[in-house]
Design a protein around this motif. Structure first.
Motif, PDB file in Angstrom:
ATOM      1  N   ALA A  19     -43.713  37.081  70.513  1.00 53.71           N
ATOM      2  CA  ALA A  19     -42.334  36.636  70.295  1.00 53.71           C
ATOM      3  C   ALA A  19     -41.637  37.537  69.286  1.00 53.71           C
ATOM      4  N   GLN A  20     -42.306  37.854  68.186  1.00 55.14           N
ATOM      5  CA  GLN A  20     -41.711  38.734  67.174  1.00 55.14           C
ATOM      6  C   GLN A  20     -41.392  40.105  67.750  1.00 55.14           C
ATOM      7  N   LEU A  21     -42.308  40.652  68.523  1.00 54.24           N
ATOM      8  CA  LEU A  21     -42.091  41.974  69.115  1.00 54.24           C
ATOM      9  C   LEU A  21     -40.937  41.960  70.112  1.00 54.24           C
ATOM     10  N   ASN A  28     -33.199  45.715  68.715  1.00 56.66           N
ATOM     11  CA  ASN A  28     -33.077  47.173  68.824  1.00 56.66           C
ATOM     12  C   ASN A  28     -32.035  47.548  69.873  1.00 56.66           C
ATOM     13  N   ALA A  29     -31.988  46.792  70.949  1.00 55.23           N
ATOM     14  CA  ALA A  29     -31.024  47.064  72.016  1.00 55.23           C
ATOM     15  C   ALA A  29     -29.597  46.777  71.566  1.00 55.23           C
ATOM     16  N   VAL A  30     -29.427  45.799  70.683  1.00 55.08           N
ATOM     17  CA  VAL A  30     -28.095  45.422  70.207  1.00 55.08           C
ATOM     18  C   VAL A  30     -27.655  46.310  69.048  1.00 55.08           C
ATOM     19  N   ILE A  88     -52.136  41.840  62.197  1.00 56.11           N
ATOM     20  CA  ILE A  88     -52.821  42.934  62.895  1.00 56.11           C
ATOM     21  C   ILE A  88     -52.212  43.137  64.276  1.00 56.11           C
ATOM     22  N   ILE A  89     -52.025  42.056  64.996  1.00 55.00           N
ATOM     23  CA  ILE A  89     -51.465  42.131  66.345  1.00 55.00           C
ATOM     24  C   ILE A  89     -50.069  42.738  66.302  1.00 55.00           C
ATOM     25  N   ASN A  90     -49.256  42.286  65.343  1.00 53.37           N
ATOM     26  CA  ASN A  90     -47.892  42.816  65.237  1.00 53.37           C
ATOM     27  C   ASN A  90     -47.863  44.275  64.832  1.00 53.37           C
ATOM     28  N   ALA A  91     -48.722  44.666  63.913  1.00 50.12           N
ATOM     29  CA  ALA A  91     -48.742  46.067  63.487  1.00 50.12           C
ATOM     30  C   ALA A  91     -49.103  46.981  64.650  1.00 50.12           C
ATOM     31  N   LEU A  98     -43.031  49.730  70.039  1.00 53.68           N
ATOM     32  CA  LEU A  98     -41.732  49.992  69.424  1.00 53.68           C
ATOM     33  C   LEU A  98     -41.668  51.333  68.705  1.00 53.68           C
ATOM     34  N   GLY A  99     -42.796  52.023  68.612  1.00 53.90           N
ATOM     35  CA  GLY A  99     -42.813  53.321  67.964  1.00 53.90           C
ATOM     36  C   GLY A  99     -42.662  53.266  66.453  1.00 53.90           C
ATOM     37  N   GLU A 100     -42.961  52.116  65.862  1.00 56.08           N
ATOM     38  CA  GLU A 100     -42.860  51.997  64.409  1.00 56.08           C
ATOM     39  C   GLU A 100     -44.031  52.700  63.731  1.00 56.08           C
ATOM     40  N   VAL A 101     -43.781  53.176  62.536  1.00 56.76           N
ATOM     41  CA  VAL A 101     -44.814  53.863  61.766  1.00 56.76           C
ATOM     42  C   VAL A 101     -45.658  52.824  61.035  1.00 56.76           C
ATOM     43  N   VAL A 102     -46.969  52.937  61.186  1.00 58.87           N
ATOM     44  CA  VAL A 102     -47.890  52.069  60.452  1.00 58.87           C
ATOM     45  C   VAL A 102     -48.616  52.976  59.459  1.00 58.87           C
ATOM     46  N   SER A 103     -48.085  53.004  58.263  1.00 59.68           N
ATOM     47  CA  SER A 103     -48.599  53.907  57.235  1.00 59.68           C
ATOM     48  C   SER A 103     -49.926  53.400  56.673  1.00 59.68           C
ATOM     49  N   ALA A 104     -50.592  54.262  55.930  1.00 61.46           N
ATOM     50  CA  ALA A 104     -51.848  53.890  55.272  1.00 61.46           C
ATOM     51  C   ALA A 104     -51.616  52.727  54.309  1.00 61.46           C
TER      52      ALA A 104
END
Length: 123
Positions: A19-21, A28-30, A88-91, A98-104
Motif C-alpha cells: 500500500a505504501q509503495l 510520483n505521478a501527480v 525491510i519490505i518497503n526499502a 521506485l528507483g529510490e536510493v537505499v544508502s548504507a
C-alpha cells in the motif's frame, strides 16, 4: 505462533508495505502536492483518480481485515513488533520499483530497528 497465524500477520505486513509503495507511485505521478483553499478539490480529484492510489487504499483495507484476524490469534506484544518487517519490505520495494536510493546509513538504521525487535521478541 503457528504457521497460519504467522501467515495472517505476515500478509497484513506485506499488504501494508505494498500500500505504501502504491501510494508513493501515485503521488510520483501527480508530483509534489501544495494544497491551497483554491486547489484542494482539484488535487483531491487528481489523487482519487490515480490507479496506484486506488490500489494502495484497497491494499490498506484488506490489510486491516487480515491484521485483525492475525491479532485475534496472537498477543499484540508479539504481533506489533513484527510490523518492523515492513521497513525491510518497503526499502527493497522502493529501491526496486521506485528507483529510490537505499544508502548504507538507511540499511544500518533498519538493521538497528530489526535488532531491537528481535530483542523485544526474546524478552
Amino acid at each position: 505462533m503457528n504457521a497460519a497465524t504467522f501467515g495472517f500477520i505476515f500478509a497484513g505486513i506485506c499488504l501494508n508495505a505494498v500500500a505504501q509503495l502504491l501510494l508513493k507511485a501515485g503521488t510520483n505521478a501527480v508530483g509534489a502536492i501544495h494544497l491551497t483553499p483554491e486547489n484542494w478539490f482539484e488535487i483531491g480529484l487528481k489523487l482519487a483518480t490515480q490507479l496506484p492510489i486506488i490500489g494502495g487504499l484497497a491494499c490498506y483495507m484488506i490489510s486491516v481485515v487480515v491484521w485483525i484476524i492475525g491479532l485475534s490469534r496472537v498477543d499484540v506484544t508479539i504481533a506489533y513488533p513484527l510490523l518492523s518487517l515492513g521497513y525491510i519490505i518497503n526499502a527493497i520495494g522502493a529501491w526496486y520499483f521506485l528507483g529510490e536510493v537505499v544508502s548504507a546509513q538507511r540499511i544500518l538504521a533498519i538493521t538497528v530497528i530489526i535488532i531491537g525487535v528481535i530483542l523485544l521478541a526474546k524478552s
